[in-house]
Scaffold this motif. Structure first.
Motif, short mmCIF file in Angstrom:
data_model
loop_
_atom_site.label_atom_id
_atom_site.label_comp_id
_atom_site.label_asym_id
_atom_site.label_seq_id
_atom_site.Cartn_x
_atom_site.Cartn_y
_atom_site.Cartn_z
N CYS B 73 0.85 -1.19 0.00
CA CYS B 73 0.00 0.00 0.00
C CYS B 73 0.88 1.24 0.00
CB CYS B 73 -0.88 -0.02 1.24
SG CYS B 73 -1.80 1.48 1.48
N PRO B 74 0.63 2.20 -0.90
CA PRO B 74 1.47 3.39 -0.94
C PRO B 74 1.24 4.32 0.25
CG PRO B 74 -0.26 3.57 -2.55
CD PRO B 74 -0.38 2.20 -1.96
N CYS B 75 0.14 4.12 0.97
CA CYS B 75 -0.13 4.98 2.13
C CYS B 75 0.52 4.43 3.38
CB CYS B 75 -1.63 5.09 2.39
SG CYS B 75 -2.53 5.86 1.08
N CYS B 76 0.25 3.16 3.69
CA CYS B 76 0.74 2.66 4.97
C CYS B 76 1.80 1.58 4.82
CB CYS B 76 -0.41 2.19 5.84
SG CYS B 76 -1.66 1.27 5.01
N GLY B 77 2.10 1.16 3.62
CA GLY B 77 3.24 0.28 3.42
C GLY B 77 3.01 -1.19 3.72
N ILE B 78 1.78 -1.59 4.07
CA ILE B 78 1.54 -3.00 4.32
C ILE B 78 1.06 -3.67 3.03
CG2 ILE B 78 1.07 -2.65 6.77
CD1 ILE B 78 -1.88 -3.06 6.11
N GLY B 129 -0.49 -10.49 -12.93
CA GLY B 129 -1.08 -9.75 -14.03
C GLY B 129 -0.92 -8.25 -13.89
N TRP B 130 -0.55 -7.81 -12.67
CA TRP B 130 -0.40 -6.37 -12.50
C TRP B 130 0.90 -5.93 -13.14
CZ3 TRP B 130 -4.61 -4.05 -10.93
CH2 TRP B 130 -5.53 -4.77 -10.16
N PRO B 131 0.84 -4.80 -13.86
CA PRO B 131 2.07 -4.34 -14.50
C PRO B 131 3.06 -3.83 -13.45
CG PRO B 131 0.32 -2.74 -14.79
CD PRO B 131 -0.29 -3.92 -14.11
N ARG B 132 4.31 -3.86 -13.82
CA ARG B 132 5.36 -3.46 -12.91
C ARG B 132 5.66 -1.97 -13.07
NH1 ARG B 132 10.56 -6.83 -11.18
NH2 ARG B 132 11.66 -5.10 -10.24
N LEU B 133 5.81 -1.30 -11.96
CA LEU B 133 6.07 0.14 -11.99
C LEU B 133 7.52 0.39 -12.38
CD1 LEU B 133 4.88 2.95 -11.32
CD2 LEU B 133 5.77 2.67 -9.04
N GLU B 134 7.71 1.23 -13.36
CA GLU B 134 9.08 1.53 -13.76
C GLU B 134 9.38 3.00 -13.63
OE1 GLU B 134 10.36 -0.19 -17.32
OE2 GLU B 134 9.87 -2.20 -16.65
N ALA B 135 10.66 3.29 -13.48
CA ALA B 135 11.07 4.67 -13.26
C ALA B 135 10.82 5.48 -14.52
CB ALA B 135 12.53 4.72 -12.89
N PRO B 136 10.26 6.69 -14.40
CA PRO B 136 9.96 7.49 -15.58
C PRO B 136 11.22 7.95 -16.30
CG PRO B 136 9.55 8.73 -13.57
CD PRO B 136 9.84 7.33 -13.16
N SER B 247 -3.82 11.54 -4.85
CA SER B 247 -4.32 10.94 -6.08
C SER B 247 -3.19 10.46 -6.98
CB SER B 247 -5.17 11.97 -6.83
OG SER B 247 -4.40 13.14 -7.01
N MET B 248 -1.94 10.92 -6.68
CA MET B 248 -0.82 10.51 -7.52
C MET B 248 -0.11 9.27 -6.98
SD MET B 248 0.48 14.35 -7.98
CE MET B 248 2.20 14.05 -8.30
N LEU B 249 -0.58 8.73 -5.89
CA LEU B 249 0.10 7.58 -5.28
C LEU B 249 0.04 6.37 -6.19
CD1 LEU B 249 -1.11 7.78 -1.58
CD2 LEU B 249 1.20 8.17 -2.42
N LYS B 250 1.13 5.64 -6.23
CA LYS B 250 1.19 4.43 -7.04
C LYS B 250 1.67 3.28 -6.17
CE LYS B 250 1.46 6.38 -11.48
NZ LYS B 250 0.21 7.09 -11.55
N MET B 251 1.05 2.12 -6.35
CA MET B 251 1.49 0.99 -5.53
C MET B 251 2.80 0.43 -6.07
SD MET B 251 -0.99 -2.06 -6.63
CE MET B 251 -1.05 -2.70 -8.30
N ARG B 252 3.58 -0.11 -5.18
CA ARG B 252 4.86 -0.70 -5.57
C ARG B 252 4.91 -2.15 -5.14
NH1 ARG B 252 9.62 2.54 -6.03
NH2 ARG B 252 10.72 1.27 -4.53
N ASN B 253 5.79 -2.89 -5.79
CA ASN B 253 5.92 -4.29 -5.42
C ASN B 253 6.47 -4.40 -4.00
OD1 ASN B 253 6.20 -4.16 -8.48
ND2 ASN B 253 5.86 -6.31 -8.09
#
Lengths: 406, 452
Positions: B73-78, B129-136, B247-253
């Motif tokens: 979770c991008p908010c609380c990290g769990i 199936g979730w796409p992986r977040l990559e650095a812009p 609203s800009m938060l993105k989840m990370r692996n």
């Protein structure tokens, strides 16, 4: 925030650039407030963590015998918790601030070599390696950090140390001002419905740096110079509770301790970061440091430097900072003491390919991907030979080994 | 147990650290105590704390130490949990017919952030199936990387070329076979970087400065809702974009955790190695000092008054399956390089230690269920021993504290240690004598006596 607007992240399954089997060096930047750690060749650090061990800042130690233990615990967390790697396996690139005490540096090296058995370490100055992120050789690097703002011109890959300027202005100063004025003027709505001043409710609460930092990060901004001029005598008006004839920013309701609401005065939101640009008793501010550094430089290089300014550091991420710095610089040019000496009519700024708080780390990451690490790293044997002392980056040894003008 | 009385009895580790026995290691090969600070830690295996997937180090390195199926979770990290929804959509074959379509999204059980907040499409499968977040900025960083690699390589080539030509002098004679080595080295320097990386590097242009700087957002005077702004922790947990708005938060692996093993720095043998299975809490090798070194505990301490002689009672426990002979030696006699006593400045009082050897019977796991009537060992001095039970022995000694507070005594625990040597089919026992300095802080007991 600079590059922020252009940074739109995307989810892709495309090329994985770091899909290599070789072990890239670890890149570490021990900042005053936050430490960035990660691996070379990667576009961003793996973790940004507060430079603290059990609420004890690693830079503020009371005795030098304390430091090895602090660093040991801190680096243990970095290697095993955040990087999940064996320190023995990888070389290390340390991005260091120029003004780190030698004692700190030597202790850090001793802990790394002897306790963690890191094979080789290379120290790179943070201002210099920031330029790698822009592919530049010449620039005026302005680092607005937590405690200090430092300005260093780099000309053709060589740091012009004679023109180094610094001033103890940074986030820390903003925090102090926020704390002082919140205690006086911050009103708290208590659960019983009454409104009292924060100083009466719990004067100790702001000694927890985290709350002040949170308020700064979430609410403060640097006001444009125009507004600043209109609001001259800001502090007096603020203290007397007089309304200025300017439209003020809105007050912010900040939740406190779960059951209270702290009302942050809107004027304080723009007034707190003002401390960076107010001219102090010695007629200095962040902006004068930049101009003074230019004046200390060779006449020929001033114009080039003024047209290649790079702003890095976490404090520079406060909204409006860059705009204000530019306005202040332009205003200073008009002053008689500068106008006579500087024949500059414009300032130009670079924007780093990442957020400005990780710019110098990224420089270290790029440096770490090259062969320089192999040729310039200091091994444990060399360290012991050199009587457990890391040669300072500006002394002759470093000069002899380094390759100028990357 | 030590948990309840922390730091009452500290053993002095070989490195000089004072630690309770249960956190110390005992190296079976150097016969020395080791603590967490003087052993080398190694990352053994990686695993995901959420799905407990096991990963080897090279695999984890390629995956950048994150789990590919779990997200945080991008908010609380769990860790985020998968939830299913069903939606009625027109069938593909027959648009007039409605079919129930199952879709899954991820949600935080704590703060209720979900993938919908990030406007990600629901997935047809429960996990993955979730796409992986990559650095812009990774394309630019890649270009810079290749550019500087080539610059560094060229500089190296030039440097080495100079060195070789200087060394070789005027002619190369192949009399000693040197020339071929030098020629080979020279050839290796001619290696040009790969075509692709040259191409990438060629695209790398120097940054252009501009007079336009980022402006303050124009709405700075307007109402600010603090709940819509991210705090510093959320920003820093995603260093690539450092979002300012919720609203800009993105989840990370989810980041992987590691299992670590400990190794003696001197002899290189493993001191502790856990099993590979992330679900298991057992060890393959576990050389805790608690299983090998006699355990000293404080049983009874009367009120301590400065200058008055009192009797304190200690217990000794033998954790090994061999009989142990223990001698308690005074601290002062310790032959330290810097003189005596000074090594342990915390010792404020010297006890009158019982002379002679005490014999501790071997630990017998089955004896616990037997008749508890224990026979005294005749070899032990009866004036010293207060009781004996199984592998535990109570002893008493006199101390005369010089002050009422901060009373700490030191003693050197000399004991025998039976070492098993296996050579082929032969099993031999070797009895060694080990000495460990032990520090006992009696101040914890000053108020009321507690029976251990």
């Amino acid at each position: 925030m600079t590059s922020q607007s252009s940074l739109t992240s995307k989810y892709t399954t495309g090329a994985e650039y770091s899909l290599t089997s070789d072990k890239c060096p670890v890149v570490l930047e021990l900042g005053r407030a936050y430490t960035k750690c990660g691996f070379a060749r990667e576009p961003s650090p793996r973790a940004i963590i507060p430079s603290k061990v059990d609420n004890h800042e690693i830079y503020s130690y009371s005795h030098s015998s304390e430091l090895p233990h602090l660093l040991q615990d801190f680096l243990y967390a970095i290697y095993y918790k955040h990087l999940c790697t064996n320190p023995k396996d990888r070389r290390l690139v340390v991005v260091e601030s120029l003004m780190v005490p030698l004692e700190f540096k030597d202790t850090l090296a001793t802990v790394l070599y002897e306790h963690f058995e890191v094979p080789a370490i290379v120290f790179v100055p943070s201002h210099l390696c920031t330029l790698y992120t822009l592919r530049l050789n010449t620039a005026l690097v302005v680092d607005v950090g937590f405690k200090w703002t430092s300005v260093l011109p780099v000309i053709e890959g060589v740091c012009n140390l004679a023109a180094y300027k610094d001033i103890p202005l940074g986030s820390n100063e903003i925090h102090r001002r926020l704390e002082k004025f919140l205690l006086k003027f911050g009103s708290v709505r208590c659960p019983d419905g009454q409104t009292r001043f924060l100083g009466e409710v719990n004067p100790e609460i702001l000694s927890n740096e985290d709350i002040v930092e949170d308020i700064k990060v979430r609410t403060c901004f640097v006001t444009p110079r125009e507004r600043h001029l209109q609001a001259q005598g800001f502090e007096e008006a603020f203290c007397e509770g007089r309304q200025l004839e300017l439209p003020t920013p809105s007050n912010v309701q900040y939740p406190l301790e779960g059951d209270k609401v702290l009302e942050i005065p809107g004027t304080l939101r723009e007034y707190a970061p003002e401390c960076l640009f107010e001219i102090d008793n010695e007629m200095e501010s962040v902006a004068t440091q930049v101009i003074d550094a230019l004046l200390l430089c060779n006449r020929d290089s001033r114009k080039v430097l003024a047209e290649n300014i790079v702003i890095v550091g976490g404090t520079a991420m406060i909204p409006g900072f860059r705009r204000r710095l530019k306005e202040e610089l332009m205003a200073l040019l008009e002053l008689p003491q500068y106008k006579k000496h500087l024949y500059i009519d414009k300032f130009m700024f670079h924007s780093t390919p990442c957020c400005s708080n990780i710019a110098s780390w990224l420089g270290g990451s790029l440096y770490g991907s090259t062969d320089y690490v192999g040729s310039q790293a200091f091994t444990k044997e060399q360290f012991l030979e050199n009587k457990k002392h890391i040669p300072d980056w500006m002394d002759q040894k470093w000069k002899k080994d380094s390759v100028p003008g990357l | 147990m030590e948990i309840f009385f922390p730091k009452v009895v500290n053993y002095v580790c070989t490195c000089g650290a004072r630690k309770p026995l249960d956190v110390l290691f005992y190296c079976k090969h150097c016969f020395k105590l080791r603590c967490g600070e003087c052993v080398s830690h190694e990352v053994d295996t990686h695993y995901c704390p959420n799905c407990l997937e096991f990963m080897t180090s090279p695999e984890a390195r390629v995956k950048k130490n994150v789990c590919t199926t779990c997200f945080e979770c991008p908010c609380c990290g769990i860790a985020l949990y998968s939830r299913g929804t069903s939606k009625q959509v027109p069938s593909e074959k027959d648009p007039s017919n409605m079919v129930v379509n199952k879709a899954y999204y991820l949600m935080c059980n704590s703060c209720k952030w979900s993938t919908h907040d990030q406007s990600l499409e629901d997935q047809p499968t429960q996990s993955g199936g979730w796409p992986r977040l990559e650095a812009p900025n990774q394309d630019r960083v890649h270009q810079l990387c290749e550019y500087y690699r080539i610059v560094a390589h060229q500089e190296k080539v030039e440097k080495d070329k100079k060195r070789i030509t200087q060394k070789c002098g005027y002619y190369i004679s192949d009399k000693y076979g040197v020339a071929s080595v030098a020629a080979k080295k020279y050839m290796s320097l001619q290696v040009t970087p790969r075509k692709e990386s040259q191409k990438v590097a060629a695209e790398c242009f120097a940054s252009k400065a501009s007079e336009v700087v980022d402006d303050l957002p124009s709405d700075f005077l307007e109402e600010l809702n603090i709940d819509e702004v991210t705090n510093i922790r959320m920003r820093l947990s995603n260093p690539d974009i450092q979002p300012e708005k919720m609203s800009m938060l993105k989840m990370r692996n989810l980041k992987l955790l590691t299992k670590k093993s400990q190794r003696c720095k001197e002899c290189g043998h493993s001191l502790r190695k856990s099993e590979y299975n992330p679900g298991s809490v057992k060890f393959k090798i576990q050389l805790s000092a608690y299983y090998h070194i006699p355990y000293v505990r404080v049983k009874q301490v009367p009120n301590l008054i400065a200058g008055r002689e009192v009797t304190i009672e200690l217990t000794l426990t033998n954790p090994t399956s061999h009989e142990v002979a223990v001698e308690l030696l005074p601290m002062e006699e310790a032959n330290t390089p810097s003189g005596s006593g000074l090594l342990f400045p915390e010792v404020t009082c010297s006890p009158q230690l019982p002379k002679g050897t005490l014999y501790l019977p071997a630990k017998d796991d089955t004896a616990e269920y037997d008749d508890p009537a224990d026979k005294m060992d005749d070899r032990n001095d009866k004036s010293v021993v207060t009781f004996k039970r199984l592998n535990k022995l109570g002893i008493k000694m006199q101390i005369t504290p010089k002050q009422a507070e901060n009373v700490a005594i030191g003693l050197r625990l000399k004991h025998t240690y039976t070492n098993l040597i296996i050579q082929g089919d032969k099993r031999e026992y070797e009895v060694l004598s080990l000495i460990h300095p032990v520090l006992l802080n009696l101040s914890h007991f000053a108020k009321n006596s507690i029976s251990a």
